[in-house]
Write a protein that holds these residues in place. Structure first.
Motif, PDB file in Angstrom:
ATOM      1  N   GLY A  59       0.809  -1.204   0.000  1.00  0.00           N
ATOM      2  CA  GLY A  59       0.000   0.000   0.000  1.00  0.00           C
ATOM      3  C   GLY A  59       0.844   1.257   0.000  1.00  0.00           C
ATOM      4  O   GLY A  59       2.050   1.226   0.237  1.00  0.00           O
ATOM      5  N   GLY A  60       0.191   2.377  -0.283  1.00  0.00           N
ATOM      6  CA  GLY A  60       0.888   3.652  -0.340  1.00  0.00           C
ATOM      7  C   GLY A  60       1.293   4.149   1.030  1.00  0.00           C
ATOM      8  O   GLY A  60       0.519   4.093   1.977  1.00  0.00           O
ATOM      9  N   ILE A 238      -5.892   6.083  -3.049  1.00  0.00           N
ATOM     10  CA  ILE A 238      -4.505   6.008  -2.589  1.00  0.00           C
ATOM     11  C   ILE A 238      -4.408   5.000  -1.453  1.00  0.00           C
ATOM     12  O   ILE A 238      -5.414   4.422  -1.035  1.00  0.00           O
ATOM     13  N   GLY A 239      -3.200   4.804  -0.938  1.00  0.00           N
ATOM     14  CA  GLY A 239      -3.006   3.794   0.096  1.00  0.00           C
ATOM     15  C   GLY A 239      -3.764   4.082   1.379  1.00  0.00           C
ATOM     16  O   GLY A 239      -4.242   3.164   2.041  1.00  0.00           O
ATOM     17  N   ASP A 263      -5.963   1.557  -3.677  1.00  0.00           N
ATOM     18  CA  ASP A 263      -4.825   2.231  -4.287  1.00  0.00           C
ATOM     19  C   ASP A 263      -4.756   1.914  -5.778  1.00  0.00           C
ATOM     20  O   ASP A 263      -4.863   0.749  -6.184  1.00  0.00           O
TER      21      ASP A 263
END
Length: 326
Positions: A59-60, A238-239, A263
């Motif tokens: 993940g981000g 996004i993450g 994400d």
């Protein structure tokens, strides 16, 4: 997965069932890392320094803002940096793929296109990062910054930078799939620099990354707009979408609806149609996907990276040592 970042006791049955797979994942990942370390598996050493900006969790975590900051700092110091990336979420017509002004995120992924648009530096996409590095060197780059790839041990590196989302930390501290980790927390002791995204970490040696909004822009033409503060929806693919939504609230934006996407994910056709005529706000990374399909009142909020001087001093000191040794 949400349970990775919640109390273990709430999901103990699920975790117990997944622990054997996590143990197997750890053994395979560690064996692979050692195989490259001991040269049982071949790895590539580029003729110029390589800096990896990555993490140990999925993940981000804020890697791209760090990459952007490093590229700009390197250019200011006379380097000719290039960025290499796997290009997650994109499918290029060929590899290596050199990102240009007409590239689509569907070809190269969101982050590579964003990085190229922001910095105008060479960005080369290839799942085989070694092949991407060779193209970067052929183009005259004297510093390669790898966006993600800490576990891509087929590429030798000179400097490792690990980025951690301080809000989520390392989750439950377990390896995939019981937890979010690609490698155990002990791996962090091996990196050269540790960056904490959002707030200070327990580690006194980490450098704090803060993101500062730089003005609202329209998705269609990237024009700066003013006096727009109310939105029917906020979108984040996004993450950690919650971080974006919280930042909007802190900046005084009023958003009636929050749309969280995984994400790199796009809006579904139904969501896109439903939101097309509405006033919405999104991240710059999301805006990359909708440059040609955005509604008239779709906006995005770019952010600038703020890292302490000590981070740059340490990074370029390490870089000079590597250059001197080579």
């Amino acid at each position: 997965m949400k349970f990775w970042y919640q109390a273990k006791q709430q999901h103990w049955i699920k975790i117990i069932l997944l622990l054997p797979l996590s143990g197997l994942f750890y053994l395979v990942a560690n064996a692979r890392r050692l195989a490259f370390k001991w040269s049982w598996l071949k790895s590539y050493r580029p003729p110029v320094p390589v800096a990896i900006v990555g993490n140990i969790s999925v993940g981000g975590n804020g890697k791209t803002p760090v990459v952007l900051a490093l590229v700009e700092a390197a250019k200011q110091r006379g380097f000719m940096p290039a960025v290499v990336s796997r290009g997650y979420g994109g499918k290029a017509p060929h590899y290596p793929f050199i990102v240009n002004a007409t590239s689509q995120s569907s070809e190269c992924g969101d982050e590579p296109l964003l990085i190229h648009q922001r910095t105008q530096c060479p960005v080369i996409v290839d799942p085989n990062r070694s092949a991407a590095c060779k193209v970067a060197v052929e183009q005259g780059s004297d510093l390669i910054i790898c966006d993600d790839g800490m576990q891509h041990y087929a590429l030798q590196r000179d400097i490792e930078i690990a980025v951690i989302d301080a809000q989520r930390g390392l989750g439950n501290g377990l390896c995939l799939p019981a937890g979010p980790l690609r490698e155990t927390a002990s791996r962090l002791s091996m990196v050269d620099l540790l960056v904490s995204n959002g707030e200070p970490l327990f580690n006194a040696h980490s450098h704090l990354l803060q993101l500062q909004a730089s003005g609202l822009r329209r998705v269609r033409d990237q024009q700066l707009v003013k006096d727009v503060t109310e939105f029917e929806a906020a979108i984040a693919g996004i993450g950690n979408p919650a971080r974006f939504f919280d930042s909007l609230e802190g900046l005084g934006f009023d958003c009636k609806q929050r749309v969280s996407l995984d994400d790199h994910k796009h809006l579904s056709e139904e969501q896109h149609k439903e939101l097309l005529e509405k006033r919405i706000i999104m991240t710059e990374k999301d805006a990359i996907k909708y440059r040609h399909t955005a509604g008239d009142e779709w906006y995005y909020l770019p952010v600038d990276s703020m890292l302490p001087d000590a981070f740059y001093q340490q990074f370029f000191s390490l870089l000079q040592e590597k250059i001197h040794v080579s």
